[in-house]
Design an enzyme around this catalytic site. Sequence first.
Site, PDB file in Angstrom:
ATOM      1  N   HIS A 192       0.861  -1.190   0.000  1.00 21.49           N
ATOM      2  CA  HIS A 192       0.000   0.000   0.000  1.00 21.49           C
ATOM      3  C   HIS A 192       0.897   1.240   0.000  1.00 21.49           C
ATOM      4  O   HIS A 192       1.990   1.237   0.563  1.00 21.49           O
ATOM      5  CB  HIS A 192      -0.919  -0.004   1.225  1.00 21.49           C
ATOM      6  N   GLU A 219      -3.519   2.470  -7.196  1.00 21.30           N
ATOM      7  CA  GLU A 219      -3.840   3.575  -6.299  1.00 21.30           C
ATOM      8  C   GLU A 219      -2.798   4.675  -6.473  1.00 21.30           C
ATOM      9  O   GLU A 219      -1.733   4.632  -5.841  1.00 21.30           O
ATOM     10  CB  GLU A 219      -3.830   3.094  -4.847  1.00 21.30           C
ATOM     11  N   GLY A 261      -6.306   9.462   0.332  1.00 20.60           N
ATOM     12  CA  GLY A 261      -6.423  10.108   1.634  1.00 20.60           C
ATOM     13  C   GLY A 261      -7.067  11.482   1.604  1.00 20.60           C
ATOM     14  O   GLY A 261      -7.490  11.972   0.556  1.00 20.60           O
ATOM     15  N   SER A 314      -9.453   7.985  -2.967  1.00 18.46           N
ATOM     16  CA  SER A 314     -10.569   8.937  -2.859  1.00 18.46           C
ATOM     17  C   SER A 314     -11.809   8.521  -3.653  1.00 18.46           C
ATOM     18  O   SER A 314     -12.482   9.361  -4.255  1.00 18.46           O
ATOM     19  CB  SER A 314     -10.126  10.352  -3.274  1.00 18.46           C
TER      20      SER A 314
END
Length: 273
Positions: free
Chosen positions: A100, A172, A178, A219
């Site tokens: 991640h 991502e 975030g 998001s």
Amino acid sequence: MKRLDKIYLGTNTKMYKTIKDTVEFLEKLAGLTADIDRNLMELFVIPSFTTLYHAKKAAPERLIKLGAQNMCWEDEGQFTGEISPIMLKEIGVNIIEIGHSERRHVMGETDEIEKKKVSAALRHGFIPLLCIGETMEQKNYGISDEILRIQLKIGLSEITADQAKNVWIAYEPVWAIGVNGIPADEGYANEKHGVIKDTLISMFGREIGGDIPVLYGGSVNPQNALKLIKEENIDGLFIGRSAWQAENFNGIIRSVLPLFMEKKKREGVEKHG
Ligand code: PGA
């Protein structure tokens, strides 16, 4: 049934939910979504390590797959603070989230480290969910595609085509993730998913590489989820903040599922005339 005939929807709860929060969330999410045919949807939740034991009991695996946010590549040893595949096997998680953005960019993990984790996860029968994505700086240099190819080619370099049948990928973009993230628009995301799929096909062949699910994350919200899921190369959504309340996650699931099914039907008609 081919893997990509179903939609992949999941959340990583990062470092937010306690045991109590996680159990409540899972129980609620399982209840709210129990009527949805799991042949059409792969639903998964990836909570903190300390919650996993209780999380495993909170929701049946046939409704929600459970994942760990990280894993050491070694089975045991002098690795203070790490959690091994054997320990996660003992709990019974299904998925290991690897690489991640916060692991790579806050904790300093490299593609070589992710490679070892992917191999270890497959060796132990887990689904590795390898997360990849470019930073804003890399995007500005115009090297996003190269970065994605590097992350895939190193991260998956040790695995066989047969093992690749169990891999999931999350795209991502770091700049999209975030509270300060700017969501990627659906056209951009689809284009990058195309690059990822082409790379996977070049590595594992069309049949296997082309059948690896590629999820978009960063998001995702109830509005952009609808646009993203209609895109050809987007097989699912990996959601953070917008999925952390079971009702909200259920809302997104129910709104994207029919759109995904329509897309699959359209693709089928195009393919078979
Ligand atoms: P976000 O998180 O949806 O809150 O941006 C996504 C992620 O980090 O996977």
